[in-house]
Design an enzyme around this catalytic site. Structure first.
Site, mmCIF file in Angstrom:
data_model
loop_
_atom_site.group_PDB
_atom_site.id
_atom_site.type_symbol
_atom_site.label_atom_id
_atom_site.label_comp_id
_atom_site.label_asym_id
_atom_site.label_seq_id
_atom_site.Cartn_x
_atom_site.Cartn_y
_atom_site.Cartn_z
ATOM 1 N N GLU A 66 56.632 4.863 72.286
ATOM 2 C CA GLU A 66 56.317 6.201 71.790
ATOM 3 C C GLU A 66 54.802 6.360 71.841
ATOM 4 O OE1 GLU A 66 55.832 8.402 67.512
ATOM 5 O OE2 GLU A 66 57.532 7.031 67.730
ATOM 6 N N ARG A 70 47.788 12.059 69.463
ATOM 7 C CA ARG A 70 46.638 12.031 68.553
ATOM 8 C C ARG A 70 45.308 11.927 69.275
ATOM 9 N NH1 ARG A 70 48.811 7.602 64.099
ATOM 10 N NH2 ARG A 70 50.720 8.714 63.504
ATOM 11 N N THR A 92 54.216 12.555 66.979
ATOM 12 C CA THR A 92 53.356 13.532 66.315
ATOM 13 C C THR A 92 53.541 14.924 66.929
ATOM 14 O OG1 THR A 92 51.747 11.696 66.190
ATOM 15 C CG2 THR A 92 51.097 13.760 65.207
ATOM 16 N N LYS A 152 64.020 9.150 61.994
ATOM 17 C CA LYS A 152 62.987 8.145 61.750
ATOM 18 C C LYS A 152 62.789 7.981 60.250
ATOM 19 C CE LYS A 152 58.585 9.190 62.415
ATOM 20 N NZ LYS A 152 57.224 9.344 63.006
#
Length: 233
Positions: A66, A70, A92, A152
């Protein structure tokens, strides 16, 4: 055949094809996670870093990752790792714009720290699996209502750790987890023994920046995971 009937048939066919696509993508995600049992969650600092990470993961014995959105290098890293043969998700994801950019870069699933309804709806409409963060039974049920098959547990160490995952798995049938957030080698086995858990995610096990170091770190992690599986057999 009148136009209204033709339109209805075309819509039905489109829905069927979209459901088939989502089923295929969900199966690929589940198979990748179950194959590795660990999911590197990567914050990429440069294009060179992305190249080293991709090569090190593959040489070390993992098949997926993953990449968090960011840094300015995230999308190019997703694209490159996908080209290298990794099963890559984008983390994110906070908006539909993020989801579209990640999809266009080659992301095969999307991850958020919590449930973003607009992203959940977009994901379902575009046949791309969505893995939202959850921290309560209510959030798990909400995620399932949006069609999410994997959630998650985040931040896992804060919300109750492996015991929390086990506890909420019992009354909510069919839920499958990735656990991330504050997990270390000391508790890795506790999570991997949970039947509803597909994989443990994190970045603690991949701190190197060159191919050789990353490869050694991943090989060590894979050996730990293999030992846990051997003891559980």
């Amino acid at each position: 055949m009148n136009s209204a009937l033709l339109c209805a048939l075309n819509h039905t066919k489109a829905v069927f094809l979209l459901e088939e696509l989502m089923a295929v993508q969900n199966n690929l995600l589940t198979e990748s996670l179950l194959s590795d049992r660990v999911l590197p969650v990567l914050t990429v600092r440069s294009d060179e870093h992305a190249e080293a990470l991709g090569a090190g993961l593959l040489l070390g014995g993992l098949h997926g990752a993953e990449v968090t959105l960011r840094t300015p290098f995230a999308l190019s890293a997703i694209r490159r790792m996908h080209e290298m043969g990794l099963h890559v998700g984008a983390g994110t994801i906070m908006s539909v714009a993020d989801a579209e950019a990640a999809r266009d870069a080659g992301a095969q699933y999307l991850v958020s720290p919590g449930i973003v309804p607009s992203v959940a709806n977009w994901s379902e409409q575009n046949g791309l699996p969505y893995v939202p963060g959850v921290a309560s039974a209510s959030e798990i049920i909400s995620a399932q209502a949006f069609g999410c098959q994997v959630v998650k547990a985040f931040p896992a160490s804060v919300i109750g750790g492996a015991e929390w995952v086990k506890a909420v798995s019992a009354p909510i049938p069919g839920v499958r987890f990735i656990a991330t957030g504050g997990i270390t080698d000391d508790v890795l086995a506790d999570y991997l023994m949970i039947p509803s858990l597909l994989a443990v995610g994190g970045s603690w096990f991949v701190t190197g920046t060159d191919v050789d170091t990353i490869t050694r770190q991943i090989q060590l992690l894979v050996s730990r995971v293999t030992e846990v599986a051997r003891r559980a057999a």
